[in-house]
Design a protein around this motif. Structure first.
Motif, short mmCIF file in Angstrom:
data_model
loop_
_atom_site.label_atom_id
_atom_site.label_comp_id
_atom_site.label_asym_id
_atom_site.label_seq_id
_atom_site.Cartn_x
_atom_site.Cartn_y
_atom_site.Cartn_z
N GLU A 175 -7.10 -48.32 -37.50
CA GLU A 175 -8.34 -47.97 -36.81
C GLU A 175 -9.11 -49.18 -36.29
OE1 GLU A 175 -8.83 -45.08 -35.81
OE2 GLU A 175 -7.31 -44.06 -37.03
N GLN A 176 -8.60 -50.38 -36.52
CA GLN A 176 -9.13 -51.55 -35.81
C GLN A 176 -8.72 -51.50 -34.34
OE1 GLN A 176 -7.42 -54.56 -38.59
NE2 GLN A 176 -9.49 -55.44 -38.62
N CYS A 177 -7.68 -50.75 -34.07
CA CYS A 177 -7.21 -50.54 -32.70
C CYS A 177 -7.08 -49.05 -32.45
CB CYS A 177 -5.87 -51.25 -32.47
SG CYS A 177 -5.90 -53.02 -32.73
N HIS A 178 -8.19 -48.36 -32.57
CA HIS A 178 -8.18 -46.90 -32.51
C HIS A 178 -7.55 -46.38 -31.22
CE1 HIS A 178 -9.53 -42.78 -33.04
NE2 HIS A 178 -10.14 -42.82 -31.88
N GLU A 179 -7.93 -46.97 -30.11
CA GLU A 179 -7.43 -46.48 -28.81
C GLU A 179 -5.92 -46.57 -28.69
OE1 GLU A 179 -8.99 -45.01 -26.10
OE2 GLU A 179 -10.58 -44.80 -27.61
N GLU A 180 -5.37 -47.66 -29.15
CA GLU A 180 -3.94 -47.92 -28.94
C GLU A 180 -3.05 -47.37 -30.06
OE1 GLU A 180 -6.43 -50.85 -26.82
OE2 GLU A 180 -6.29 -50.25 -28.93
N LYS A 181 -3.55 -47.37 -31.30
CA LYS A 181 -2.65 -47.12 -32.44
C LYS A 181 -2.91 -45.83 -33.20
CE LYS A 181 -1.77 -52.03 -33.37
NZ LYS A 181 -1.84 -53.10 -34.40
N ASP A 200 -11.41 -35.05 -26.13
CA ASP A 200 -10.29 -34.32 -26.75
C ASP A 200 -10.08 -34.71 -28.21
OD1 ASP A 200 -9.67 -32.93 -24.36
OD2 ASP A 200 -8.54 -34.67 -23.63
N GLY A 201 -11.18 -34.99 -28.89
CA GLY A 201 -11.11 -35.28 -30.31
C GLY A 201 -10.91 -36.73 -30.66
N ARG A 202 -10.95 -37.61 -29.65
CA ARG A 202 -10.72 -39.04 -29.92
C ARG A 202 -12.02 -39.80 -30.19
NH1 ARG A 202 -6.31 -41.34 -31.01
NH2 ARG A 202 -6.51 -43.09 -29.54
N GLY A 203 -13.15 -39.24 -29.79
CA GLY A 203 -14.42 -39.93 -29.97
C GLY A 203 -14.73 -40.84 -28.80
N ALA A 204 -15.98 -41.31 -28.74
CA ALA A 204 -16.41 -42.19 -27.65
C ALA A 204 -15.55 -43.46 -27.60
CB ALA A 204 -17.88 -42.55 -27.82
N LEU A 205 -15.32 -43.95 -26.41
CA LEU A 205 -14.47 -45.13 -26.19
C LEU A 205 -15.04 -46.36 -26.91
CD1 LEU A 205 -11.99 -46.27 -24.60
CD2 LEU A 205 -13.63 -46.91 -22.81
N VAL A 206 -14.16 -47.09 -27.59
CA VAL A 206 -14.55 -48.34 -28.24
C VAL A 206 -13.60 -49.45 -27.80
CG1 VAL A 206 -15.59 -47.28 -30.29
CG2 VAL A 206 -13.15 -47.81 -30.29
N LYS A 207 -14.09 -50.67 -27.91
CA LYS A 207 -13.27 -51.84 -27.62
C LYS A 207 -12.43 -52.17 -28.85
CE LYS A 207 -13.62 -56.62 -25.95
NZ LYS A 207 -14.57 -57.69 -25.56
N SER A 208 -11.15 -52.38 -28.65
CA SER A 208 -10.26 -52.66 -29.79
C SER A 208 -10.26 -54.13 -30.16
CB SER A 208 -8.83 -52.23 -29.44
OG SER A 208 -8.74 -50.82 -29.34
N SER A 209 -9.79 -54.37 -31.38
CA SER A 209 -9.53 -55.73 -31.88
C SER A 209 -10.76 -56.62 -31.91
CB SER A 209 -8.43 -56.40 -31.03
OG SER A 209 -7.25 -55.63 -31.04
N ILE A 210 -11.90 -56.04 -32.31
CA ILE A 210 -13.10 -56.86 -32.50
C ILE A 210 -13.31 -57.18 -33.98
CG2 ILE A 210 -14.20 -55.86 -30.45
CD1 ILE A 210 -16.11 -54.42 -32.48
N GLY A 211 -12.40 -56.71 -34.82
CA GLY A 211 -12.48 -56.98 -36.26
C GLY A 211 -12.87 -55.76 -37.05
#
Length: 430
Positions: A175-181, A200-211
């Motif tokens: 979940e540090q890379c929610h969008e990709e993984k 579609d159940g993914r939640g609001a867009l976040v930036k990945s790999s920020i820690g």
């Protein structure tokens, strides 16, 4: 649930607290009610030696609530094997559940298919609800660690714990890379927007790999506005430190210890670099949530972990002034969920109606207060807002404490009990 039992350690603590609160008759009577209520009404010993704990008026076990409900008994468990058995039994059951589904927040007593709603997510017969919340994985780690530190017991550190701990690390890392993984999704039909996830159940867009690691929902079970929930990430940092120690001291597993240590550092740096923002009135503060792209949600919620509970959960940032500024902000009307009325002033939640203050937040304000005088002040406020019931509730109206939500809410009773114990000099060992 269970029948009433007499525990010598509980009786000893009640006698001691009664003496220390001899000028505070109502406080003691409320403590007696709240402290004995959870063991008498919500705890069930299972045939396999584990412990099942309902949240109160809902017949399911939340990973988070069950820990919060039994935390005050860590003190009694020090010299009472019967209570220690209940606590270790709960820990074992929690890690059984985590192995079944680390994304679920609440579970059934048996594989009976009962559930809050028939949601669009990967359900199974054990899962009551599958809202992914970081704190649902933090609390069991904290509890297992505290059992060890307060009782010396280690039998709950078994293969199930180790397997569950590896699941937790896997989920936090994914979940540090929610969008990709991440393969997690959650949708609930015909409900409020706070009870389901967008896209579609993914939640609001976040930036990945920020820690930081992503969370779908808050400790209130409400959906996150932005997926990086800062207080829960703070909690993750602390409990990953506990896991590192457990891996080194109990399991002698350097691989598990190193994985926990690395993840802890990544999340910590993410909080300190991306979870802080500057305000005009309060200076640099911790946001409640952020998306990693520069959007911040400035608020606090009564449910724990919260920004108010930073010291309580054991998080220490790089600059104390940021924590101090944050506390000033959230205990003011700059926090949209801070309410003041004729009966009380304190933090509520978007989970309950406007102008409803939570007893959990008042207890937390006392637990993190800097003086014994302030702790007593908060205890008096809690006792004065019980709606005449002698017990705590979820939320009550700032102008009228007889208007409250949830007749029976074990978590709030436990938080009041913990504050009384803290005021009387009983402290949980870390």
């Amino acid at each position: 649930m269970s029948q009433k039992h007499q525990y010598h350690s509980i009786e000893k603590i009640l006698a001691s607290v009664k003496e220390k609160l001899k000028e505070e008759h109502k406080l003691f009577e409320m403590f007696k009610n709240c402290y004995t209520n959870t063991l008498d009404t919500t705890v069930k010993s299972m045939p396999d030696g584990t412990t099942y704990v309902i949240t109160g008026d809902i017949p399911a076990m939340w990973l988070r609530d069950s820990v919060a409900q039994l935390r005050p008994y860590l003190i009694a468990a020090k010299d009472d094997p019967a209570i220690a058995d209940i606590l270790t039994g709960l820990s074992k059951r929690q890690f059984q559940y985590i192995q079944i589904d680390p994304y679920a927040n609440a579970f059934n007593e048996e594989e009976n298919g009962n559930c809050w709603e028939h949601d669009d997510t990967k359900m199974n017969g054990w899962v009551w609800e599958r809202k992914y919340e970081i704190d649902s994985l933090c609390y069991p780690l904290q509890f297992a660690y505290l059992i060890w530190k307060n009782t010396g017991r280690t039998e709950h550190f078994d293969k199930g714990f180790h397997a569950g701990a590896e699941k937790i690390l896997e989920v936090f890392s994914t979940e540090q890379c929610h969008e990709e993984k991440s393969s997690y999704y959650f949708q609930r039909q015909d409900t409020y927007f706070t009870d389901t996830l967008s896209r579609d159940g993914r939640g609001a867009l976040v930036k990945s790999s920020i820690g930081m690691t992503w969370s779908g929902f808050r400790p209130s079970d409400d959906a996150c506005t932005y997926g990086y929930l800062v207080p829960s990430n703070m909690f993750a940092v602390v409990v990953l430190g506990y896991l590192e120690e457990i891996a080194e001291e109990i399991f002698r597993d350097t691989k598990l210890a190193d994985a926990a240590k690395t993840l802890k550092k990544e999340i910590y740096e993410g909080i300190e670099s991306c979870g802080v923002t500057k305000t005009e009135d309060f200076g640099d503060v911790y946001a409640y949530e952020t998306d990693g792209y520069g959007q911040f949600h400035l608020m606090d919620d009564a449910n724990v972990p919260s920004l108010l509970s930073m010291e309580y959960i054991g998080y220490k940032g790089k600059r104390q002034e940021v924590a101090d500024n944050t506390r000033r902000m959230i205990l003011s009307e700059a926090n949209p969920y801070y309410y003041a009325g004729n009966k009380a002033a304190g933090i509520g939640s978007p989970h309950t109606p406007i102008n409803y203050i939570w007893h959990i937040a008042l207890a937390m304000e006392g637990l993190t207060a800097g003086s014994k005088e302030k702790k007593l002040e908060m205890l008096h406020l809690l006792a004065q807002t019980d709606g005449g019931t002698g017990l705590m509730h979820e939320g009550f109206h700032a102008d009228d404490d007889t208007r409250y939500t949830r007749e029976w809410f074990s978590w709030a009773n436990a938080m009041f009990s913990e504050l009384v114990l803290d005021y009387c000099g009983y402290h949980i060992a870390y």
